[in-house]
Motif scaffolding. Structure first.
Motif, mmCIF file in Angstrom:
data_model
loop_
_atom_site.group_PDB
_atom_site.id
_atom_site.type_symbol
_atom_site.label_atom_id
_atom_site.label_comp_id
_atom_site.label_asym_id
_atom_site.label_seq_id
_atom_site.Cartn_x
_atom_site.Cartn_y
_atom_site.Cartn_z
ATOM 1 N N GLN B 541 0.832 -1.196 0.000
ATOM 2 C CA GLN B 541 0.000 0.000 0.000
ATOM 3 C C GLN B 541 0.875 1.257 0.000
ATOM 4 O OE1 GLN B 541 -3.107 -0.475 -0.149
ATOM 5 N NE2 GLN B 541 -4.051 1.480 0.333
ATOM 6 N N ASN B 542 0.540 2.228 -0.868
ATOM 7 C CA ASN B 542 1.308 3.472 -0.874
ATOM 8 C C ASN B 542 0.748 4.413 0.192
ATOM 9 O OD1 ASN B 542 2.671 5.806 -1.399
ATOM 10 N ND2 ASN B 542 1.573 6.265 -3.303
ATOM 11 N N PRO B 543 1.521 4.742 1.230
ATOM 12 C CA PRO B 543 0.967 5.563 2.311
ATOM 13 C C PRO B 543 0.976 7.056 1.991
ATOM 14 C CG PRO B 543 3.212 4.950 2.843
ATOM 15 C CD PRO B 543 2.899 4.325 1.499
ATOM 16 N N GLY B 544 1.634 7.459 0.880
ATOM 17 C CA GLY B 544 1.694 8.885 0.552
ATOM 18 C C GLY B 544 2.973 9.548 1.022
ATOM 19 N N TYR B 545 3.806 8.818 1.739
ATOM 20 C CA TYR B 545 5.099 9.346 2.164
ATOM 21 C C TYR B 545 6.153 8.282 1.889
ATOM 22 C CZ TYR B 545 3.471 6.714 6.220
ATOM 23 O OH TYR B 545 2.946 5.745 7.018
ATOM 24 N N GLN B 546 7.443 8.656 2.069
ATOM 25 C CA GLN B 546 8.502 7.681 1.805
ATOM 26 C C GLN B 546 9.052 7.127 3.101
ATOM 27 O OE1 GLN B 546 10.880 9.922 -0.887
ATOM 28 N NE2 GLN B 546 9.223 9.745 -2.381
ATOM 29 N N ARG B 547 9.054 5.801 3.148
ATOM 30 C CA ARG B 547 9.239 5.108 4.404
ATOM 31 C C ARG B 547 10.708 4.936 4.800
ATOM 32 N NH1 ARG B 547 5.717 0.511 3.225
ATOM 33 N NH2 ARG B 547 3.868 1.495 4.045
ATOM 34 N N THR B 548 11.609 4.898 3.790
ATOM 35 C CA THR B 548 12.983 4.511 4.110
ATOM 36 C C THR B 548 13.771 5.667 4.730
ATOM 37 O OG1 THR B 548 13.453 5.011 1.819
ATOM 38 C CG2 THR B 548 13.223 2.688 2.390
ATOM 39 N N ASN B 549 14.762 5.313 5.531
ATOM 40 C CA ASN B 549 15.730 6.258 6.093
ATOM 41 C C ASN B 549 15.106 7.365 6.945
ATOM 42 O OD1 ASN B 549 17.504 4.718 4.716
ATOM 43 N ND2 ASN B 549 17.967 6.226 3.120
ATOM 44 N N VAL B 550 14.021 7.041 7.637
ATOM 45 C CA VAL B 550 13.441 8.040 8.548
ATOM 46 C C VAL B 550 13.519 7.508 9.976
ATOM 47 C CG1 VAL B 550 11.377 9.317 9.213
ATOM 48 C CG2 VAL B 550 11.892 8.956 6.794
ATOM 49 N N GLU B 585 19.885 14.680 6.945
ATOM 50 C CA GLU B 585 19.532 15.563 5.828
ATOM 51 C C GLU B 585 18.465 16.565 6.215
ATOM 52 O OE1 GLU B 585 18.543 12.874 2.672
ATOM 53 O OE2 GLU B 585 20.645 12.847 1.966
ATOM 54 N N ARG B 586 17.403 16.068 6.856
ATOM 55 C CA ARG B 586 16.313 16.972 7.221
ATOM 56 C C ARG B 586 15.778 16.581 8.583
ATOM 57 N NH1 ARG B 586 14.761 19.862 2.951
ATOM 58 N NH2 ARG B 586 15.496 19.119 0.914
ATOM 59 N N VAL B 587 15.286 17.616 9.306
ATOM 60 C CA VAL B 587 14.753 17.373 10.642
ATOM 61 C C VAL B 587 13.453 18.139 10.775
ATOM 62 C CG1 VAL B 587 15.147 17.644 13.108
ATOM 63 C CG2 VAL B 587 17.072 17.164 11.599
ATOM 64 N N THR B 588 12.445 17.508 11.365
ATOM 65 C CA THR B 588 11.189 18.223 11.600
ATOM 66 C C THR B 588 10.512 17.678 12.847
ATOM 67 O OG1 THR B 588 9.175 18.998 10.531
ATOM 68 C CG2 THR B 588 9.762 16.699 10.180
ATOM 69 N N ILE B 724 13.502 12.502 11.434
ATOM 70 C CA ILE B 724 14.808 12.831 10.861
ATOM 71 C C ILE B 724 15.034 11.988 9.614
ATOM 72 C CG2 ILE B 724 17.315 12.708 11.235
ATOM 73 C CD1 ILE B 724 16.756 13.158 14.197
ATOM 74 N N ARG B 725 15.313 12.664 8.489
ATOM 75 C CA ARG B 725 15.696 11.897 7.297
ATOM 76 C C ARG B 725 17.206 11.916 7.171
ATOM 77 N NH1 ARG B 725 13.783 9.489 3.050
ATOM 78 N NH2 ARG B 725 11.635 10.056 3.503
ATOM 79 N N SER B 726 17.790 10.731 6.999
ATOM 80 C CA SER B 726 19.247 10.652 6.950
ATOM 81 C C SER B 726 19.683 10.162 5.578
ATOM 82 C CB SER B 726 19.746 9.699 8.033
ATOM 83 O OG SER B 726 19.110 8.451 7.899
ATOM 84 N N ALA B 727 20.984 10.352 5.289
ATOM 85 C CA ALA B 727 21.507 9.938 3.991
ATOM 86 C C ALA B 727 21.542 8.417 3.895
ATOM 87 C CB ALA B 727 22.901 10.517 3.781
#
Lengths: 110, 897
Positions: B541-550, B585-588, B724-727
């Motif tokens: 199922q596509n949840p609408g966001y990207q699951r990896t590296n979070v 890479e990104r933090v929220t 947090i998204r990481s490389a």
């Protein structure tokens, strides 16, 4: 009476006959069987397969006591005798039997 | 017969068993000898006399048995003898014994494990004195269906009922505190679960403290800083020391004194929500930002239970308290909303022996029942299997049994022996199953609730589990024990000795047993297939966001004693610290965490730009508070407008971002239009892609995002999640992120640390467990069915060896012989599979609510199940067939001679 019928002795009848046979005095197992045959005029022949279990059952019920004695031909044998409760039970079962026998006789007459 | 005589007989017959038996023997032999002597005296020869006496006397050993049976305690003695005999027989065939016991133990153990959970979650009453006197309060609109009750209640009415009800001898309220940091002796704070309880909590439950004293109504009225520990927490944190009583602790840095400990085994009034420390409801004033809603008669926030006064009925108590509720509601009204509430909402009571409404129970009751049925089917299967095995074994013992019958043993006696053998198997299996149940239920909870730090339910083995296990064992035994026993002794003794192959009727019974195993295992395989497919669909199922590296974790500045503006300041400090870590890479930050059901915020809007909708058409939306960078971090596309940024502060105009689905409700481009009215109105600045809000199973819905840094401190009533998204892999940056946060703010602890993938995986825990258990059941079932088929085919080959020899001698090829045997099995398999498919079509309807993305008749699941079954069945049938084809005709014919 045919032999097959003799085997079909009611259990209550067997107990009553054993108690009656012993009312005259103590006897060993085979002696009980002889005495039953004698007092019923040969109508009932109690087989050892029924006799011995019944003797043990009556003993455990407290109506008979037993003791080991030497028999007439010098063998050790287990002699059975009526206890007081046994004698009481004989009286009770006799009157009960008479009542039933009377009722059945009456029923058959009509 | 007087009891003392019975006991004396029993003691004599059992304790002096040897002597009693010797005496019976002597008595009978003596009588036989006397009879023999009489015949001799009558002139018979020694040999003739002996024969005549023996005939007249009858079989002496049988008579001995009958005398023994006439004596008191005979049945006990027989049981002991039969048990010894059964044990000896089982020892002689250890493979059979091990297989029978193991398959039963696994079947019973797995069922009992689920029952244990079902009992703890659904059936069991609260561990308090007289739980049946307890009642649960709820409220609902007059006339509304019972299922729609609200179990959160307002405080003023509760207070009035507690003070004035005569038919309730006690009433109490509780409110979960959530996580609280507990520090003792000035040491490091550790987080625990807290519960606010009103003053009559312990008195109404009729509990006695394990140590110290309980909270009293006085403590509550005064809001005294006193705390009572749960027994398990007292053991865990304070080592069960009595000097913990009177100790000073801090809860979220507010000082409290421990005054007592709850009794062992008590976990509260809601199944699945255990707590560590209880403090007075009124003491919550010192712990929260806002004044609790003591005077708001339409604000519902406490859970209420009570206890009926002696002699009071539930209906009478409900009428009495409803009257107080309505009156107190009107008196306490301070607004139109309060008055409307007082007019429309009524108070209800329901039996509360099993505690207050439990989310765990709501969520898991049906599901556990389903598992119980699945495993019950496996148990039935295991019983059928043992029945087939025992039947085959009994067939093999026909000669022995026939001999015993011929020698004068009564049929009842032989049946009793066979039944005892089955009982020994059942009890051995039951004992092992008990151990499996205890260990298995804990393992199941660990899989079902992966992130729990401790068992959400109490799983202490008790008499109920014991009773269930052995009842299941006895029930299974009735299935497998009696059938073969009755069948082995049917027909006369002579008849039996001649029949070695077993009558056609027996073989039909065997075939039916094996075919039903095949059918049942197909049903279980179909269930397993459906759950596996569900799991597969969930992941796809596509949840609408990207699951990896979070990477995700939660923070709670309140636990560090931060209040007011310090809270958002702490958030910023943590975000900045994480941003400085290499490979990040990104933090929220967001209030609602993806795929977590902890929070689910909903509201509704009527004003969308120029459109104002009537109340009944208002748009219901889920909402989230997020920090800048949320969409980029999670990979949600920004379709129009902009993301939040640092401009969107408390002082700046209020803004919102809407999901695509929400954007469609506006007329034209929503960017720049207003959402809502009055002081809460916001300007839409962006449109983002649709997501599945809180669960992969959710349908995409209207979502509104608001900037978390535009919120007043009192609007932040949650512990937010940092994403947090990481490389590289998310887990790799955890250690350095943790270090950076601790350096920036040592008082902040990270909790619920998980990657988005793990969180997703855990959100499928129930589906995974269903797939796992159905898979276990299916595999076990098909294995048992395979063994049954194999046994049947082997037996058939053995029975038909002479016939096969003859056929081969007359020119049949090995492949013809092979086909002969395979055809026989194919009929059984075909009948079983057909019946199984029919049963599966009926049974899968029960599973519908547990499936996702597939129909109960999913062709892949059905086809897969049939394929697996056929493969195993074919293997089980072919091995004996191949063996049959290798039979040497000469040997076979000689065997027949």
């Amino acid at each position: 009476m045919a032999k097959g019928d003799r085997a079909a002795l009611l259990q209550g009848t067997l107990d009553l006959l054993i108690l009656k046979a012993l009312s005259a005095g103590e006897l060993h197992g085979l002696g009980v069987s002889r005495r039953v045959e004698q007092i019923t005029g040969g109508t009932f022949q109690v087989q050892p397969g029924s006799l011995f279990p019944a003797l043990h059952r009556l003993e455990e019920a407290g109506w008979l006591t037993s003791a080991w004695r030497s028999s007439e031909n010098n063998r050790r044998a287990k002699y059975y005798a009526l206890t007081r409760t046994g004698r009481h039970q004989l009286g009770h079962e006799t009157s009960e039997w008479n009542r039933i026998a009377l009722a059945i006789a009456r029923a058959l007459e009509t | 017969m007087p009891i003392f005589r019975t006991l004396r007989n029993l003691a004599r017959n059992l304790l002096l068993r040897g002597r009693v038996r010797r005496e019976i023997d002597e008595e009978l032999r003596g009588a036989l000898a006397a009879l023999e002597a009489e015949h001799r005296a009558a002139g018979l020869s020694d040999a003739d006399a002996r024969r005549a006496a023996a005939v007249a006397f009858g079989p002496i050993d049988a008579i001995k048995d009958r005398v023994g049976d006439a004596r008191t305690g005979a049945s006990l003695e027989t049981l002991a003898r039969d048990t010894r005999f059964a044990l000896r027989l089982l020892r002689r065939s250890p493979v059979f014994a091990a297989f029978a016991i193991a398959s039963l133990a696994l079947g019973i153990g797995a069922t009992a494990a689920i029952f244990f959970l079902f009992d703890a979650v659904v059936l069991r009453k609260l561990p308090v004195p007289d739980p049946d006197g307890l009642v649960v309060a709820s409220i609902g609109r007059a006339g509304a269906a019972a299922g729609t009750n609200n179990y959160s209640l307002p405080y003023p009415q509760f207070e009035a009922i507690a003070a004035r009800s005569r038919l309730l001898e006690g009433v109490f309220a509780v409110n979960p505190m959530g996580r609280v940091n507990v520090a003792a002796d000035g040491g490091q704070p550790e987080s625990a679960d807290g519960l606010f309880v009103s003053g009559d909590y312990y008195r109404t439950l009729r509990l006695a403290p394990a140590a110290g004293r309980f909270l009293t109504p006085d403590d509550d009225r005064a809001g005294r800083p006193v705390a009572v520990l749960n027994h398990a927490y007292w053991q865990r944190r304070f080592g069960g020391r009595t000097d913990a009583i009177g100790a000073a602790v801090t809860l979220d840095q507010v000082p409290f004194t421990i005054v007592g400990v709850e009794p062992e085994g008590f976990f509260g009034t809601e199944v699945g929500r255990p707590y560590d420390v209880a403090i007075p409801l009124r003491a919550s004033e010192s712990l929260s930002e806002e004044q609790p809603m003591w005077n708001r008669s339409s604000a519902t926030w406490i859970s209420v239970m009570g206890r009926l006064a002696p002699g009071a009925s539930l209906t009478a108590a409900e009428q009495e308290t409803q009257a107080i509720f309505a009156q107190a509601g009107l008196v306490a009204s301070r607004s139109a909303a309060d008055q409307q509430f007082a007019r429309e909402i009524t108070w209800r009571l329901e039996p509360g022996a099993r505690g207050n409404r439990s989310g765990l129970r709501q969520n898991y009751a049906r599901w556990l029942l389903l598992l119980l049925m699945l495993l019950g089917a496996v148990l039935l299967l295991a019983s059928l299997n043992v029945a087939t095995l025992l039947a085959a074994r009994t067939d093999a013992r026909r000669r022995e049994i026939a001999t015993r019958l011929a020698l004068g043993a009564g049929r009842g006696r032989v049946v009793r022996q066979l039944v005892t053998e089955a009982l020994v198997l059942a009890l051995a299996a039951g004992a092992i199953a008990f151990v499996i149940a205890v260990a298995g239920s804990r393992a199941l909870v660990a899989i079902a609730v992966p992130s729990a730090e401790r068992m959400p339910v109490q799983l202490v083995p008790d008499a109920r589990l014991f009773a269930f296990t052995f009842a299941a064992a006895i029930a299974a035994y009735l299935v497998f024990g009696l059938v073969p026993a009755l069948r082995a002794t049917r027909g006369g003794s002579l008849l039996v000795t001649r029949q070695v192959g077993g009558s056609p009727g027996h073989r039909r019974l065997d075939r039916t047993l094996v075919a039903s195993q095949v059918a049942l295992s197909l049903v279980l395989l179909v269930a397993a297939g459906l759950f596996l497919r569900t799991l597969e669909k969930l992941w796809a199922q596509n949840p609408g966001y990207q699951r990896t590296n979070v990477l995700m974790f939660s923070i709670e500045p309140h636990l560090a004693g931060r209040r007011g503006d310090e809270v958002p300041q702490t958030y910023r400090r943590v975000l900045d610290a994480a941003r400085g870590v290499p490979a990040v890479e990104r933090v929220t930050l967001s209030a609602v965490r993806p795929v977590s059901e902890n929070y689910y915020f909903v509201t509704s809007f009527r004003e969308l730009g120029a459109i104002t909708l009537p109340v009944e058409q208002r748009v219901r939306v889920a909402f989230n508070h997020v920090a800048p960078g949320y969409f980029a971090t999670l990979g949600v596309p920004v379709i129009a407008g902009r993301d939040f940024d640092d401009r969107d502060s408390r002082e700046a105009p209020k803004v919102a971002i809407v999901s695509e689905r929400m954007a469609r409700h506006f007329s034209g481009n929503p960017i720049g239009q207003r959402l809502g009215a009055g002081p809460g109105a916001r300007e839409v600045v962006g449109v983002v892609g649709d997501v599945r809000y809180a669960s992969v199973k959710d349908q995409p819905r209207e979502v509104v995002y608001m900037p978390i840094f535009q919120m007043a401190p009192r609007e932040i009533f949650y512990s937010p999640t940092v994403e947090i998204r990481s490389a590289g892999p998310a887990a790799a940056v955890l250690a350095s992120v943790r270090d950076a946060v601790t350096r920036a703010d040592p008082a902040i602890t990270l909790f619920d640390v998980k990657t988005l993938e793990t969180q997703t995986d855990e959100s499928f825990a129930r589906e995974r467990l269903l797939a796992l258990i159905a898979g276990y059941a299916g595999a076990f079932a098909v294995l048992l069915a395979g063994i049954g088929l194999y046994g049947l085919a082997s037996y058939s080959v053995l029975r038909r060896t002479p016939e096969i020899g003859l056929r081969m001698a007359l020119g049949a090829t090995p492949s013809a012989v092979r086909n002969l045997i395979v055809r026989e099995s194919a009929v059984t398999i075909g009948a079983g599979a057909a019946a199984g498919l029919c049963a599966a079509f009926l049974a899968v309807r029960l599973l519908r609510s547990q499936l996702f993305g597939i129909e109960p008749t999913d062709p892949v699941a059905l086809g897969g199940a049939v394929a697996v079954l056929l493969a195993i069945a074919a293997a089980a049938a072919c091995i004996p067939a191949v063996r049959a084809a290798r039979i040497d005709p000469l040997d076979a014919l000689r065997l027949d001679a």
